[in-house]
Design a protein around this motif. Structure first.
Motif, PDB file in Angstrom:
ATOM      1  N   ARG C 102       0.688  -1.114  -0.191  1.00  0.00           N
ATOM      2  CA  ARG C 102      -0.202   0.181  -0.447  1.00  0.00           C
ATOM      3  C   ARG C 102       0.976   1.543  -0.026  1.00  0.00           C
ATOM      4  O   ARG C 102       0.393   2.419  -0.622  1.00  0.00           O
ATOM      5  N   LEU C 103       1.928   0.980   1.239  1.00  0.00           N
ATOM      6  CA  LEU C 103       3.030   2.721   0.924  1.00  0.00           C
ATOM      7  C   LEU C 103       3.687   2.805  -0.610  1.00  0.00           C
ATOM      8  O   LEU C 103       3.825   4.002  -0.915  1.00  0.00           O
ATOM      9  N   LEU C 104       4.170   1.694  -1.005  1.00  0.00           N
ATOM     10  CA  LEU C 104       4.830   1.742  -2.411  1.00  0.00           C
ATOM     11  C   LEU C 104       3.637   2.181  -3.375  1.00  0.00           C
ATOM     12  O   LEU C 104       3.979   3.248  -4.269  1.00  0.00           O
ATOM     13  N   GLY C 105       2.213   1.473  -3.384  1.00  0.00           N
ATOM     14  CA  GLY C 105       1.435   2.419  -3.738  1.00  0.00           C
ATOM     15  C   GLY C 105       0.868   4.090  -4.151  1.00  0.00           C
ATOM     16  O   GLY C 105       1.014   4.492  -4.894  1.00  0.00           O
ATOM     17  N   LEU C 106       1.147   3.866  -2.963  1.00  0.00           N
ATOM     18  CA  LEU C 106       0.971   5.358  -2.721  1.00  0.00           C
ATOM     19  C   LEU C 106       2.079   5.989  -3.417  1.00  0.00           C
ATOM     20  O   LEU C 106       2.144   7.624  -3.712  1.00  0.00           O
ATOM     21  N   GLN C 107       2.831   5.610  -2.586  1.00  0.00           N
ATOM     22  CA  GLN C 107       4.166   6.147  -3.226  1.00  0.00           C
ATOM     23  C   GLN C 107       4.007   6.958  -4.902  1.00  0.00           C
ATOM     24  O   GLN C 107       4.889   7.849  -5.230  1.00  0.00           O
ATOM     25  N   LYS C 108       3.450   5.845  -6.052  1.00  0.00           N
ATOM     26  CA  LYS C 108       3.884   5.808  -6.980  1.00  0.00           C
ATOM     27  C   LYS C 108       2.255   6.865  -7.327  1.00  0.00           C
ATOM     28  O   LYS C 108       3.338   7.682  -8.346  1.00  0.00           O
ATOM     29  N   GLU C 109       1.580   6.310  -6.401  1.00  0.00           N
ATOM     30  CA  GLU C 109       0.632   7.296  -7.103  1.00  0.00           C
ATOM     31  C   GLU C 109       0.871   8.973  -6.602  1.00  0.00           C
ATOM     32  O   GLU C 109       0.158   9.591  -7.481  1.00  0.00           O
TER      33      GLU C 109
END
Lengths: 659, 163, 396
Positions: C102-109
């Motif tokens: 989730r954290l990585l996804g957020l960063q990508k987003e």
């Protein structure tokens, strides 16, 4: 001038609420910073102007300005100050104003405490909150204006309904409304999340403190109302399954389900769809409750001579918000990605079951409340759905829920070990069973439900203590280690533990009502009457004058083993302005039980028919509720800390992170 | 604008119907046989006071409730069973008098709904969680590296522009 | 007796042409002059408080990192738990993976996050919207539902105004009186001011002040039969309706100057009546009745006294014939209102008539009909409600 200032402030608040519902929403769509920030300024100023308005109405009440219709109808110059003040919300118009004030207060809370929120989420939720506010303010101004004037002003007001002239009922509505309306914020957050399309564990974290605030106040408000009913209605009952009580119970049940499911969502992102649905549901029940109480649609004694205009207006507001939220839900929910996974036997699994039982209870209350109306409408048959129905259906469901509680609390997240947990809870289970056997042995006529409730109440209490102990001694059994560990455990754990203890204590209190002693007799002066090991003697029957009432007081002495332990003064009050009477029970709390006396009109100067009760452990009901609310508050302290830690002290967060 | 009575809080209005009373059962109504009296009390707790809604006749002070209480006691003394008395009252006043609605076609939905909701909800939960949970694939080395990098950067102290 | 004095006062005030209406209007305007600026100030304040972010072009910093902080916190919690062995490692590892994703996804987003904009057109449009909505909704709705010309009327400020409660007028009038009194303190010989005040004092029940005022008028204008009689009446009122010797002297002086002053004649009759000489009082009243035949107010007052003295039941108004005439008028009014409808004032007149005639049931019915007919008119409903309050009719 103050009155008119208040009126104008009310109208301005509506204008502000309209802007609040448009500009931040607009800003969030185009990602415009200052437009979104208008959400903050409008939320705060709507609250400010409504406070001014409310203060102006209060001023009119305090100065007995009978040129204000609302004051003339619901106040009286002879009334004590506190009831002049509580008279402000002791009527339809004023209470709707309080409703809106609290609505705007919660909007202001998002503005103040929502700095850590993603800006579009904050802007959208403030906008939804503003839209709800605008709808209710328009309703107030057009159909229920508390600032309507009366000319010429009458010389005296009509007095506040004597039933409301009671300290309990003076503070009950604000508490209840803080809870009722508090769920609006959860609703607004849910709607905002659906609009924005970002619904994840972080959302749960943001919304949880607000849900806890609302839940705590609603718990206290309901408990307060129940205690008031207990000491005023005169037969010692504390819950009547009256439609209006049910109207406050439904949001509580849905809200309780929400505070549990949101915990799951925060933990691992699962139950998203369901949690959002509950958020919509909880506030929908608040709106429904407002509609039921305010419109007089229920053919209960609450069906006041309200004109249908108001009912229809609230129904329109209610339908608009519920239907649009559900439409939004239907549109967005299928797009949500599945969150974290968990095994059926796990903390999450238990909480899902908890939610199932709570929502089924909630649905049962809803159906039971509305069923007679629907049946009568469709078939013309009049039926009654009364206390026995609810006691049976909701009783069984809630007992199931309580039975589940200690197990759920002890299961670990993701995947739990039911066998291991049962072993851990062995002592608590044994105590519960022992309680069950002892009660049956002592009282052969005890009802099954009451006895089961005792057993389950004991199970929850001791199960919770077991869990606390297990957590405490994990770092070692040395005193210093335990103490360190106690401070190390997150406040949300302590909050949950306290709330569960409260539930257990409350359940014991409810169960105890099956074991009271009741004596109906005519008391003669000087002749002692024995009740459950106590002796009660009527000393005198006296008239007494209050500020705006006259009362007949029966003075009684309570003896235990020849020792005088208390003086009881149950009375009947006659209020002249409205030609109504109320009764005051004489209550003496002995340990956790209460000795309770209520009287009828005296037959002779020396005798009075009376109902005498010994109610063992009855105070547990309200102590339990207070404990639950306190648990919620403790939990809340933790959340706030975390929100702040993510905000300012974030740098230190990893170091101080909690187990 | 009508003159309205306050309906502020729950249960308030309970009192409106009962304002003149303190409580219901009067000493002079009570049967001398405690067993019979207990039956009478239990029975009257199941019967609705027809004029003052949502209260049992055991709790109500209305004259009608008193008449019904006396009637019940009379019939108990005559030796009628609870069911007989209940049937008599239903024939006289309809199902409306029963606080516990009878189980019949019009109330099937009422009585069965809790069970149905529970079963339906249970089924839905089974459907949702019945699928075998698939544990997520472990983080790749690349992801681990990114994570390390992310975690080492201190949380930004932003939202200062927001007053 | 006091009743009579009061009835007379009312009449007197009308005759002396007291500008009540004018005073009321002036007060309304005055209140509005005070309230108007407040209204504007509040609107401006509301605009400033709500629209400052647009005016100052205030911005917010990018905020998505709070979510990242949240996940980072969660992640370190889990890692700590794993270290301590508090979680079964398989589940803990799975949790950690989920959160990390989730954290990585957020960063990508976040890379795709559009930065906040500060488009001037939108800002100005929003500002315009605010500047239009606030005054339009505010003043518009308040214009419909508000009463900008009404002052507060706390009970404390109304208590000294006597039993005859005049509602908001009393407040307004008291205010005007206070102003005139202040003027008089500076210039005590202002005849116009005293002439205005005297009847107002009577109406407000400040009888002693009325005595002073009429005395002052007499001193300023010289002897005048009417004013002398009014002075006597004020003295009677101040003495709770007793014709004192002093008052009697005034009435005698008035008659000496002008025998046709009916008021003086009437009070002299009342003095005889109070002295206990019924026969003489009746004779005086009857003589007076002939001479005032053209002044109906006096006819009514005298007839009431006569009825009392002759032991007749106190007819609400006049003789049997009068009664019948009144009843006829009332029923005609009722018929007309029922058929064609009417204003709140007309309904009010009908209801009042019923109340005066002692026909409360009819009054209640008329009230109900009036409410039904005027349901849509809030002002009318108010009027009816205050009437119900005043007459003690029920308002359900």
């Amino acid at each position: 001038m103050i009155v008119e200032t208040g009126h104008y402030a009310l109208v301005l608040a509506l204008a502000i609420a309209l802007l609040q519902s448009i500009i931040p929403f607009w800003g969030a769509r185009i990602n415009h910073a200052s437009l979104m920030l208008v959400g903050v300024s409008t939320a705060l100023s709507q609250f400010l102007f409504l406070s001014v308005s409310f203060a102006a109405l209060s001023y009119a009440y305090l100065t007995s300005d009978f040129s204000v219709l609302n004051v003339a109808d619901n106040s009286n110059s002879a009334m004590p100050l506190i009831y002049k003040l509580s008279g402000v919300w002791g009527n339809h118009e004023g209470s709707m104003l309080l409703w809106s004030l609290i609505l705007s207060l919660f909007g202001a809370l998002i503005a103040v405490f929502g700095r850590a929120l993603p800006a579009p989420l904050r802007a959208d939720s403030i906008a939804v909150q503003g839209l709800i506010g605008a709808a209710f303010l328009l309703f107030i101004i057009m159909t229920s204006n508390p600032f309507a004037r009366l000319l010429p002003a009458p010389a005296e007001g009509q007095d506040l309904n004597p039933i409301l002239q009671d300290p309990g009922l003076a503070i009950h509505p604000p508490l209840l409304y803080l809870g009722y309306v508090g769920f609006s914020i959860v609703f607004s957050f849910a709607a905002a999340a659906l609009i924005g399309g970002r619904i994840d564990a972080a959302w749960a974290r943001f919304v949880r403190p607000f849900a806890l605030v609302a839940w705590c106040f609603l718990t206290l408000g309901i408990a307060m109302g129940s205690y008031w009913a207990y000491y005023t209605l005169g037969w010692g009952g504390f819950w009547f399954w009256d439609p209006v009580e049910n109207a406050s119970l439904m949001p509580w049940l849905a809200g309780s389900a929400f505070v549990h499911s949101v915990a799951v969502m925060e933990k691992n992102g699962s139950l998203k769809v369901w949690t959002i649905f509950l958020a919509i549901l909880a506030f929908s029940f608040s709106l429904l409750g407002t509609f039921l109480v305010r419109s007089g649609v229920l053919s209960s004694v609450h069906a006041f001579a309200n004109d249908p205009q108001r009912g229809v207006a609230i129904l329109m507001i209610l339908s608009f918000f519920i239907l649009s939220a559900l439409a939004l839900f239907a549109w967005r929910a299928p797009l949500l990605k599945q969150g974290g996974i968990f095994a059926p036997i796990s903390r999450e699994g238990a909480l899902v079951l908890n939610n199932l039982l709570l929502t089924t209870s909630c649905a049962t209350v809803l159906i039971g409340t509305l069923y007679p109306l629907v049946v009568e409408e469709l078939t013309g048959d009049k039926i009654t759905v009364g206390a026995p129905f609810f006691n049976m259906t909701c009783g069984v469901l809630m007992l199931g829920l309580f039975l589940l509680t200690p197990f759920g609390f002890s299961l670990s997240w993701k995947r739990g070990d039911l066998y291991g947990v049962s072993q851990r809870l062995f002592a608590a289970i044994a105590i519960g069973l022992l309680g069950f056997i002892i009660v049956l042995a002592l009282d052969h006529e005890a009802s099954v439900m009451a006895t089961l409730a005792v057993a389950i109440g004991l199970l929850i209490i001791f199960g919770t203590f077991t869990e606390i102990w297990i957590r405490l001694q994990r770092g070692g059994r040395h005193w210093a280690q335990i103490r360190q560990r106690a401070f190390g455990l997150p406040l949300s754990f302590w909050g949950g533990a306290l709330a569960h203890l409260g539930a257990g204590v409350g359940l014991l209190g409810l169960a105890s009502s099956g074991f009271g002693v009741e004596v109906v007799t005519t008391l003669q002066r000087g002749q002692p009457v024995k009740v459950a090991g106590y002796e009660l003697v009527l000393d005198a029957i006296l008239p007494r004058n209050g500020p705006n009432f006259n009362e007949t007081v029966a003075q009684m002495s309570l003896f235990k083993q020849g020792q005088k332990i208390a003086v009881l003064e149950p009375s009947k009050r006659q209020f002249s302005a409205r030609q109504m009477s109320t009764s005051q029970a004489g209550i003496e709390t002995i340990q956790f039980g209460q000795f309770y006396v209520s009287i009828s009109a005296p037959e002779t100067p020396d005798s009075v028919p009376a109902q005498l009760y010994w109610k063992p452990f009855v105070t547990f009901i309200w102590l339990g509720a207070c404990l639950m609310a306190f648990g919620g508050a403790v939990s809340l302290a933790d959340r706030q800390l975390r929100l702040r830690s993510a905000d300012q002290t974030g740098r230190a967060a990893p170091a101080t992170a909690k187990a | 604008m009508t003159k309205k009575i306050l309906s502020l809080s729950f249960a308030v209005a309970l009192l409106l119907a009962t304002q003149a009373l303190t409580w219901a059962v009067q000493p002079n109504e009570i049967l001398s046989d405690p067993a019979l009296e207990a039956r009478a009390r239990a029975l009257s707790a199941e019967l609705r006071c027809l004029v003052c809604q949502n209260e049992s006749i055991d709790e109500s002070h209305a004259d009608l409730a008193r008449d019904l209480r006396l009637l019940i006691r009379e019939r108990i003394v005559q030796g009628q069973s609870n069911a007989e008395i209940r049937d008599f009252l239903v024939s006289r006043y309809g199902d409306f008098i029963l606080l516990n609605p009878p189980f019949k076609p019009t109330t099937w939905l009422l009585w069965l709904s809790p069970v149905m909701i529970l079963l339906l909800g249970g089924w839905a939960i089974m459907q949702a969680t019945g699928r075998r949970p698939i544990p997520p694939a472990p983080l790749t080395a690349d992801e681990e590296r990114q994570l390390k990098a992310l975690q080492s950067t201190p949380p930004s102290s932003r939202h200062s522009g927001d007053v | 007796m006091n009743m009579n004095a009061r009835a007379d006062r009312q009449i007197v005030s009308q005759r002396s042409g007291l500008p009540f209406r004018a005073i009321r209007r002036r007060i309304a305007i005055e209140v509005f002059i005070m309230f108007g600026p407040l209204l504007i100030a509040m609107t401006v304040l509301a605009a400033l408080l709500t629209l400052w972010p647009l005016i100052l072009r205030k911005s917010i910093a990018e905020n998505a990192s709070s979510e990242m902080d949240f996940y980072k916190g969660q992640l370190s919690d889990i890692e700590r738990d794993i270290e301590r062995g508090l979680l079964p490692s398989a589940e803990a590892e799975a949790s950690r993976t989920e959160i990390a994703r989730r954290l990585l996804g957020l960063q990508k987003e976040q890379g795709f996050f559009k930065p906040f904009q500060d488009n001037a057109t939108h800002r100005k449009l929003a500002l315009l919207l605010g500047l239009v909505v606030l005054p339009v909704v505010g003043v518009g709705l308040y214009g419909i539902y508000g009463n900008p010309t009404l002052k507060d009327m706390p009970l404390a400020s109304r208590e000294d105004l006597g039993r005859e409660d005049l509602g908001n007028e009393s407040q307004a009038i008291a205010k005007a009186v206070a102003r005139i009194e202040a003027d008089l303190a500076a210039a005590p010989d202002n005849l116009k001011a005293w002439s205005t005040l005297a009847p107002v004092y009577m109406r407000l029940g400040r009888f002693q002040d009325a005595v002073t005022a009429y005395g002052k008028i007499l001193a300023l204008t010289g002897e005048d039969a009417m004013v002398r009689a009014l002075l006597g009446e004020a003295k009677v009122a101040a003495a709770n309706g007793i014709i004192t010797d002093e008052a009697k002297q005034d009435f005698l002086k008035a008659i000496a100057k002008d025998p046709s002053v009916a008021m003086a004649q009437f009070y002299l009759g009342l003095a005889v009546e109070q002295a206990g000489d019924t026969t003489k009082a009746i004779a005086l009243y009857e003589a007076l009745l002939d001479s005032v035949a053209d002044r109906p107010q006096w006819v009514t007052a005298i007839k009431t006294r006569l009825a009392k003295l002759k032991g007749e039941p106190p007819a609400p108004a006049g003789t049997q014939a009068d009664q019948e005439m009144i009843l006829g008028m009332v029923s005609r009014l009722a018929a007309r209102l029922e058929k064609d409808g009417g204003t709140a004032e007309e309904w009010g007149r009908l209801i009042r008539s019923y109340v005066v005639l002692g026909k409360r049931d009819d009054a209640e019915q008329a009230l109900a009909k009036a409410r039904a007919a005027l349901k849509a008119d809030q002002g009318a409903t108010h009027l009816l409600q205050s009437l119900a309050h005043e007459t003690g009719l029920s308002w359900r």
